[in-house]
Design a protein around this motif. Structure first.
Motif, mmCIF file in Angstrom:
data_model
loop_
_atom_site.group_PDB
_atom_site.id
_atom_site.type_symbol
_atom_site.label_atom_id
_atom_site.label_comp_id
_atom_site.label_asym_id
_atom_site.label_seq_id
_atom_site.Cartn_x
_atom_site.Cartn_y
_atom_site.Cartn_z
ATOM 1 N N GLY A 1 10.992 -1.218 16.326
ATOM 2 C CA GLY A 1 12.098 -0.271 16.295
ATOM 3 C C GLY A 1 12.750 -0.217 14.927
ATOM 4 N N GLU A 2 13.390 0.905 14.635
ATOM 5 C CA GLU A 2 13.956 1.120 13.301
ATOM 6 C C GLU A 2 15.259 0.375 13.070
ATOM 7 O OE1 GLU A 2 16.076 5.405 14.450
ATOM 8 O OE2 GLU A 2 14.371 5.319 13.078
ATOM 9 N N ASN A 3 15.834 -0.208 14.101
ATOM 10 C CA ASN A 3 17.097 -0.934 13.943
ATOM 11 C C ASN A 3 16.919 -2.445 13.898
ATOM 12 O OD1 ASN A 3 18.706 1.464 13.999
ATOM 13 N ND2 ASN A 3 18.477 1.511 16.235
ATOM 14 N N ASN A 4 15.683 -2.908 14.070
ATOM 15 C CA ASN A 4 15.451 -4.345 14.157
ATOM 16 C C ASN A 4 15.104 -4.972 12.812
ATOM 17 O OD1 ASN A 4 16.049 -5.666 16.537
ATOM 18 N ND2 ASN A 4 14.230 -4.902 17.582
ATOM 19 N N PHE A 5 15.894 -4.656 11.806
ATOM 20 C CA PHE A 5 15.817 -5.371 10.534
ATOM 21 C C PHE A 5 17.095 -5.132 9.739
ATOM 22 C CE2 PHE A 5 13.958 -1.215 9.641
ATOM 23 C CZ PHE A 5 14.472 -0.866 8.404
ATOM 24 N N LYS A 6 17.452 -6.153 8.975
ATOM 25 C CA LYS A 6 18.590 -6.065 8.072
ATOM 26 C C LYS A 6 18.153 -5.504 6.728
ATOM 27 C CE LYS A 6 21.640 -9.157 5.439
ATOM 28 N NZ LYS A 6 21.945 -10.595 5.175
ATOM 29 N N LYS A 7 16.951 -5.947 6.276
ATOM 30 C CA LYS A 7 16.421 -5.485 4.998
ATOM 31 C C LYS A 7 14.917 -5.688 4.978
ATOM 32 C CE LYS A 7 18.988 -6.014 1.412
ATOM 33 N NZ LYS A 7 19.732 -6.607 0.269
ATOM 34 N N ILE A 8 14.233 -4.793 4.267
ATOM 35 C CA ILE A 8 12.802 -4.940 4.011
ATOM 36 C C ILE A 8 12.577 -4.890 2.510
ATOM 37 C CG2 ILE A 8 10.518 -3.892 4.224
ATOM 38 C CD1 ILE A 8 11.286 -2.894 6.973
ATOM 39 N N TYR A 9 11.965 -5.935 1.970
ATOM 40 C CA TYR A 9 11.529 -5.939 0.576
ATOM 41 C C TYR A 9 10.040 -5.615 0.556
ATOM 42 C CZ TYR A 9 15.834 -8.477 -0.701
ATOM 43 O OH TYR A 9 17.135 -8.859 -0.908
ATOM 44 N N PHE B 1 10.651 6.229 1.550
ATOM 45 C CA PHE B 1 11.700 5.289 1.939
ATOM 46 C C PHE B 1 12.908 5.227 1.005
ATOM 47 C CE2 PHE B 1 7.664 3.173 3.460
ATOM 48 C CZ PHE B 1 7.843 3.494 4.794
ATOM 49 N N SER B 2 12.936 6.006 -0.067
ATOM 50 C CA SER B 2 14.033 5.862 -1.031
ATOM 51 C C SER B 2 15.391 6.220 -0.430
ATOM 52 C CB SER B 2 13.770 6.724 -2.275
ATOM 53 O OG SER B 2 13.647 8.088 -1.911
ATOM 54 N N ASP B 3 15.399 6.988 0.643
ATOM 55 C CA ASP B 3 16.668 7.355 1.280
ATOM 56 C C ASP B 3 17.181 6.262 2.219
ATOM 57 O OD1 ASP B 3 16.702 9.788 -0.020
ATOM 58 O OD2 ASP B 3 15.764 10.883 1.635
ATOM 59 N N TRP C 1 0.853 -1.182 0.000
ATOM 60 C CA TRP C 1 0.000 0.000 0.000
ATOM 61 C C TRP C 1 0.897 1.242 0.000
ATOM 62 C CZ3 TRP C 1 -3.947 2.082 -1.778
ATOM 63 C CH2 TRP C 1 -4.629 3.156 -1.190
ATOM 64 N N GLN C 2 0.816 2.102 0.990
ATOM 65 C CA GLN C 2 1.655 3.305 1.025
ATOM 66 C C GLN C 2 2.631 3.283 2.200
ATOM 67 O OE1 GLN C 2 -1.042 6.667 0.811
ATOM 68 N NE2 GLN C 2 -1.476 6.294 -1.352
ATOM 69 N N GLY C 3 3.030 2.071 2.573
ATOM 70 C CA GLY C 3 4.032 1.927 3.618
ATOM 71 C C GLY C 3 3.493 1.813 5.014
ATOM 72 N N ASP C 4 2.168 1.585 5.142
ATOM 73 C CA ASP C 4 1.582 1.515 6.482
ATOM 74 C C ASP C 4 2.110 0.325 7.269
ATOM 75 O OD1 ASP C 4 0.182 0.105 4.468
ATOM 76 O OD2 ASP C 4 -1.527 -0.194 5.792
ATOM 77 N N THR C 5 2.336 -0.797 6.586
ATOM 78 C CA THR C 5 2.851 -1.976 7.290
ATOM 79 C C THR C 5 4.291 -1.761 7.753
ATOM 80 O OG1 THR C 5 1.412 -3.428 6.006
ATOM 81 C CG2 THR C 5 3.260 -4.458 7.144
ATOM 82 N N LEU D 1 0.296 -0.629 -7.535
ATOM 83 C CA LEU D 1 -0.365 0.609 -7.932
ATOM 84 C C LEU D 1 0.650 1.748 -8.008
ATOM 85 C CD1 LEU D 1 -3.695 0.463 -5.888
ATOM 86 C CD2 LEU D 1 -3.334 -0.080 -8.294
ATOM 87 N N GLU D 2 0.681 2.423 -9.142
ATOM 88 C CA GLU D 2 1.696 3.432 -9.393
ATOM 89 C C GLU D 2 1.674 4.558 -8.359
ATOM 90 O OE1 GLU D 2 1.220 4.813 -13.358
ATOM 91 O OE2 GLU D 2 1.751 2.894 -14.283
ATOM 92 N N GLU D 3 0.465 5.000 -7.990
ATOM 93 C CA GLU D 3 0.387 6.106 -7.033
ATOM 94 C C GLU D 3 0.931 5.699 -5.665
ATOM 95 O OE1 GLU D 3 -3.965 4.609 -7.581
ATOM 96 O OE2 GLU D 3 -2.097 4.733 -8.743
ATOM 97 N N ASN D 4 0.762 4.421 -5.304
ATOM 98 C CA ASN D 4 1.307 3.939 -4.036
ATOM 99 C C ASN D 4 2.823 3.796 -4.103
ATOM 100 O OD1 ASN D 4 -1.261 3.827 -3.013
ATOM 101 N ND2 ASN D 4 -1.521 1.639 -3.367
ATOM 102 N N VAL D 5 3.323 3.335 -5.245
ATOM 103 C CA VAL D 5 4.776 3.208 -5.422
ATOM 104 C C VAL D 5 5.434 4.578 -5.301
ATOM 105 C CG1 VAL D 5 6.608 2.599 -7.047
ATOM 106 C CG2 VAL D 5 4.601 1.122 -6.829
ATOM 107 N N LYS D 6 4.800 5.600 -5.855
ATOM 108 C CA LYS D 6 5.334 6.959 -5.755
ATOM 109 C C LYS D 6 5.453 7.390 -4.298
ATOM 110 C CE LYS D 6 4.475 11.715 -7.250
ATOM 111 N NZ LYS D 6 3.575 12.628 -8.008
ATOM 112 N N VAL D 7 4.418 7.112 -3.506
ATOM 113 C CA VAL D 7 4.451 7.460 -2.084
ATOM 114 C C VAL D 7 5.556 6.680 -1.368
ATOM 115 C CG1 VAL D 7 3.167 7.391 0.093
ATOM 116 C CG2 VAL D 7 2.010 8.092 -2.014
ATOM 117 N N LEU D 8 5.672 5.384 -1.680
ATOM 118 C CA LEU D 8 6.713 4.558 -1.059
ATOM 119 C C LEU D 8 8.105 5.114 -1.340
ATOM 120 C CD1 LEU D 8 5.297 1.013 -1.896
ATOM 121 C CD2 LEU D 8 5.575 1.956 0.392
#
Length: 226
Positions: A71-79, A95-97, A58-62, A84-91
């Motif tokens: 916590g923001e440090n408790n993952f190595k990677k998230i795929y 999170f692109s940084d 969706w738009q990154g709610d999960t 939906l294009e409009e949701n990808v734009k929001v993502l």
């Protein structure tokens, strides 16, 4: 008897009673109020080595809920996968940084190829279908992700069965924690459980309910490797 705790059995009884008699009295009694959807902290533990796969981002709610819960440090990677294009734009804006979050603007199915985006008149519940007007790239997780998966979440509007088939190797060999939406069709309540159990029998299963108070939605099958 396949469910590992009483709460899960109570959720199952609520669903079945509603199917049979449209009984709504039990829904609020079994609804989860303590934890975010997909992230029952009593069942699912994570650490800094977590490789979390979010199907139906969706738009990154999960992802937001994951970070709030663990916590923001408790993952190595998230795929994260979204069609939906409009949701990808929001993502991408959100999170692109973050180099640990990989945004995949493709659908997920049992094999790589082209599928169509359903046209069901809504913007928040679209799925992949075999016939339609708008083509969408689709991938299978077994081919798309080469590293070990430790946690797999799915909410892809009825496409969960095909996505599971496309992740058979990861499920069998990696035994990731699972949080699978099984409410998009009545059959999914049973067939997704048996499908996962057939692929990898070394899971303990739970049901959790996060949906509405007046109609059963958003019930989640949680699989935790033994």
């Amino acid at each position: 008897e396949a469910l590992a705790d009483f709460r899960s059995k109570d959720v199952l009884v609520m669903i079945l009673e509603n199917w049979l008699s449209f009984c709504y009295e039990k829904i609020d009694k079994v609804k989860e109020h303590n934890f975010k959807p997909y992230f029952d902290l009593d069942l699912i533990k994570v650490d800094e080595k977590e490789v979390f796969v979010d199907l139906g981002a969706w738009q990154g709610d999960t992802i937001d809920d994951y970070i709030t819960s663990y916590g923001e440090n408790n993952f190595k990677k998230i795929y994260t996968y979204e069609i939906l294009e409009e949701n990808v734009k929001v993502l991408k804006e959100k999170f692109s940084d973050n180099e640990k979050i990989v945004i995949r603007p493709v659908g997920v199915s049992d094999k790589k190829g082209m599928m169509y985006l359903s046209d069901n008149g809504t913007s928040d519940a679209q799925s992949l279908v075999k016939e339609g007007k708008k083509l969408v790239d689709a991938v299978a997780l077994d081919e798309d992700i080469t590293e070990k998966i430790t946690f797999l979440k799915m909410d892809i509007e009825g496409g969960e069965r095909d996505a599971i088939l496309g992740a058979k190797v990861h499920i069998k060999e990696d035994k990731p924690k699972l949080a699978i939406s099984i409410y998009h069709s009545n059959e999914d309540l049973f067939r997704l459980f048996y499908l996962i159990k057939d692929i990898q029998p070394e899971y303990k299963f739970y049901l959790r309910y996060y949906g509405l108070s007046y109609f059963p939605t958003d019930y989640i099958l949680v699989g935790v490797p033994k």
